[in-house]
Design an enzyme around this catalytic site. Structure first.
Site, mmCIF file in Angstrom:
data_model
loop_
_atom_site.group_PDB
_atom_site.id
_atom_site.type_symbol
_atom_site.label_atom_id
_atom_site.label_comp_id
_atom_site.label_asym_id
_atom_site.label_seq_id
_atom_site.Cartn_x
_atom_site.Cartn_y
_atom_site.Cartn_z
ATOM 1 N N GLU A 44 0.840 -1.199 0.000
ATOM 2 C CA GLU A 44 0.000 0.000 0.000
ATOM 3 C C GLU A 44 0.877 1.252 0.000
ATOM 4 O O GLU A 44 1.908 1.304 0.664
ATOM 5 C CB GLU A 44 -0.889 -0.003 1.252
ATOM 6 C CG GLU A 44 -1.821 1.205 1.329
ATOM 7 C CD GLU A 44 -2.662 1.241 2.602
ATOM 8 O OE1 GLU A 44 -3.697 1.923 2.590
ATOM 9 O OE2 GLU A 44 -2.277 0.603 3.602
ATOM 10 N N LYS A 115 -9.536 0.846 -2.534
ATOM 11 C CA LYS A 115 -9.784 0.499 -1.134
ATOM 12 C C LYS A 115 -11.236 0.774 -0.758
ATOM 13 O O LYS A 115 -11.775 1.848 -1.044
ATOM 14 C CB LYS A 115 -8.843 1.317 -0.242
ATOM 15 C CG LYS A 115 -8.963 1.019 1.246
ATOM 16 C CD LYS A 115 -7.979 1.875 2.031
ATOM 17 C CE LYS A 115 -8.072 1.604 3.525
ATOM 18 N NZ LYS A 115 -7.127 2.437 4.293
ATOM 19 N N CYS A 156 -5.429 -2.775 3.442
ATOM 20 C CA CYS A 156 -5.284 -2.378 4.841
ATOM 21 C C CYS A 156 -6.498 -2.768 5.683
ATOM 22 O O CYS A 156 -6.725 -3.945 5.943
ATOM 23 C CB CYS A 156 -4.980 -0.881 4.930
ATOM 24 S SG CYS A 156 -4.226 -0.408 6.508
#
Length: 282
Positions: A44, A115, A156
């Protein structure tokens, strides 16, 4: 479809300037390929420090310098490349996406993931983060068939949602790939527990790759990239420094695990279900 392949996770040491990070990533992709990796994953926000100031300075369009480097690296090294994430500029807006692009060994863009869950937390001094102030969440799941395996993607905090991994498993993925820069606050306590849980829940491989720890950066990431197998065992991992994690993926283990422990066969679908609303809307 081949039942075995080598996966490489590049835990990149991310510097302040994007050109340095792109060059460094390119070198490590080549190193991973030279060691037999067929699928290579970047972390990321591998193009810049994880901080609003640097997101704004380094935001780019989908066809920007990061896209060009990733496409060339995939083509030159003949690998499937899961290209980490970068701050994607949204036309006519000050907001951004956290975006991953996926390339095949010809350098063609074959998938993209944004995301889904935004990290809005207050974890104490120096750990108040409100991503929703400048980020827009994605709206769809992404599945890519590499020819080696079917892969689903998350970034994440997406790792914290078992329902998301379950939806991907119902779509037939063999490998969940999360690119996540967990913090020094949450990483030591949550990262590997969550990763192993998603693998055990769905009896699939789960990879997580984050940036290496850089204590000069405004936000210091935990590192500790790893791969868990369908039984929940960690089969490749590293510490906090820059490194490449290699894992030899054996897809036959998925079927073996599900035969020995038939969780889906025992599931009480008459009592509860996880519905894929994105598929229902199409």
């Amino acid at each position: 479809m081949a039942s075995k392949f080598r996966l490489a996770l590049i835990q990149l040491y991310v510097e302040k300037f994007r050109p340095n990070n792109l060059a460094r990533a390119s070198r490590l992709i080549a190193q991973a390929a030279s060691n037999g990796a067929a699928v290579v994953v970047l972390p990321e926000f591998f193009t810049c420090w994880c901080d609003p100031k640097y997101f704004i300075e380094n935001k780019e369009q989908l066809d920007g310098p990061t896209n060009r480097m990733l496409s060339q690296a995939a083509r030159d090294n003949r690998v499937f490349l899961f290209g980490g994430t970068f701050p994607e500029a949204i036309p006519d807006s000050e907001m951004l996406y956290n975006t991953c692009q996926i390339f095949n060994p010809r350098g063609d863009l074959v998938g993209m993931f944004r995301k889904l869950h935004l990290f809005d937390v207050d974890l104490g001094p120096r750990m108040k983060i409100t991503e929703s102030e400048m980020m827009v969440p994605g709206k769809s799941l992404t599945v890519v068939d590499t020819g080696f395996c079917r892969t689903g993607f998350g970034v994440c905090v997406d790792l914290r949602y078992p329902e998301l991994a379950r939806l991907y498993a119902k779509r037939g993925v063999d490998l969940m790939t999360y690119m996540g820069g967990f913090s020094l606050t949450t990483g030591p306590h949550h990262l590997q527990v969550l990763q192993r849980a998603r693998a055990i829940d769905n009896q699939i491989y789960v990879a997580n790759v984050g940036p290496a720890s850089n204590h000069d950066a405004p936000y210091v990431t935990y590192g500790h990239s790893a791969v868990a197998d369908p039984w929940g065992r960690i089969i490749g991992e590293t510490g906090s420094d820059e490194d490449i994690v290699y894992a030899d993926i054996d897809l036959d283990l998925i079927a073996d695990t599900r035969t020995r422990l038939p969780v889906d066969h025992m599931r009480r679908d008459d009592l509860f279900e996880t519905r894929d609303l994105t598929e229902e809307q199409t």
